[in-house]
Design an enzyme around this catalytic site. Sequence first.
Site, mmCIF file in Angstrom:
data_model
loop_
_atom_site.group_PDB
_atom_site.id
_atom_site.type_symbol
_atom_site.label_atom_id
_atom_site.label_comp_id
_atom_site.label_asym_id
_atom_site.label_seq_id
_atom_site.Cartn_x
_atom_site.Cartn_y
_atom_site.Cartn_z
ATOM 1 N N ARG A 18 37.427 39.242 44.073
ATOM 2 C CA ARG A 18 37.675 38.683 45.403
ATOM 3 C C ARG A 18 36.368 38.585 46.192
ATOM 4 O O ARG A 18 35.630 39.558 46.299
ATOM 5 C CB ARG A 18 38.674 39.560 46.165
ATOM 6 N N GLU A 41 40.104 37.367 37.107
ATOM 7 C CA GLU A 41 40.860 36.713 38.177
ATOM 8 C C GLU A 41 39.936 36.486 39.370
ATOM 9 O O GLU A 41 39.331 37.430 39.875
ATOM 10 C CB GLU A 41 42.045 37.588 38.600
ATOM 11 N N THR A 70 45.976 35.127 44.164
ATOM 12 C CA THR A 70 46.431 34.669 45.476
ATOM 13 C C THR A 70 46.882 33.205 45.415
ATOM 14 O O THR A 70 46.602 32.396 46.291
ATOM 15 C CB THR A 70 45.342 34.855 46.561
ATOM 16 N N LYS A 130 53.118 42.235 38.406
ATOM 17 C CA LYS A 130 52.025 42.942 39.068
ATOM 18 C C LYS A 130 52.632 43.799 40.175
ATOM 19 O O LYS A 130 52.989 43.282 41.235
ATOM 20 C CB LYS A 130 51.033 41.928 39.653
ATOM 21 N N GLY A 160 44.643 49.654 44.886
ATOM 22 C CA GLY A 160 44.338 51.067 45.044
ATOM 23 C C GLY A 160 44.254 51.827 43.739
ATOM 24 O O GLY A 160 44.322 53.059 43.728
ATOM 25 N N GLY A 180 40.109 45.738 41.458
ATOM 26 C CA GLY A 180 39.366 44.954 42.431
ATOM 27 C C GLY A 180 38.125 45.649 42.934
ATOM 28 O O GLY A 180 37.080 45.661 42.284
ATOM 29 N N SER A 181 38.239 46.271 44.106
ATOM 30 C CA SER A 181 37.054 46.813 44.769
ATOM 31 C C SER A 181 36.426 47.988 44.023
ATOM 32 O O SER A 181 35.258 48.305 44.254
ATOM 33 C CB SER A 181 37.400 47.236 46.200
#
Length: 212
Positions: A18, A41, A70, A130, A160, A180-181
């Site tokens: 992202r 993704e 998204t 998901k 998370g 992700g992060s």
Amino acid sequence: MDRIPLPPMRHPLIAILRGLKPEEAESVVGILIETGFTAIEIPLNSPEPFRSIEMAVNMAPAGCLIGAGTVLRTDQVERLADVGGRLMVSPNVEPAVIRLAATKGMVTMPGVFTPTEALSATAAGASGLKFFPASVLGPAGIAAIRAVLPGDIEIAAVGGVSEVNFADYAAIGIRSFGLGSSLYKPGMSAAQVRQRAVATLAAYDAVYGGKK
């Protein structure tokens, strides 16, 4: 329509990039593939996402699953197909989006949080589910909902989740994750992405070993 299955992956981990910019796409995606990630993704709320997705598709070896996150509308599915994307991830359950993506030969992973959403996505032919945000549901919540789902539907924990809690999800039989992060944040250097990717895969192997 038959469900399009997820391809076999040694590490069933989706790298969620992202905020990735097109000028970073080749280096970041290249590092992830080099270290062992085979599913990428790029969320559509990133800068020029379809340009980055097309670049990733063109550089990825056969067998890699490249696509968008998204995804909310059918026109976005059409655009994703135009640039060669084979993975459609959404934060919600929109049957028309899931079905169209399937007709384009895409693996589909809609986001679910409740039994109603999970069963609706399954009925629409989703490749997998998901569970998002997994940090809110937790392993116990996902396990409870999983009890009413078809046994062959792939389930991924997303939101998370990082290498520090792989073992918690392994205890309930979950082996697929969207990261992700914990793996990538805008502004990270290529060296930082490589370091995070290597550490993540090592942690996954430490928990799951040779499990399939």
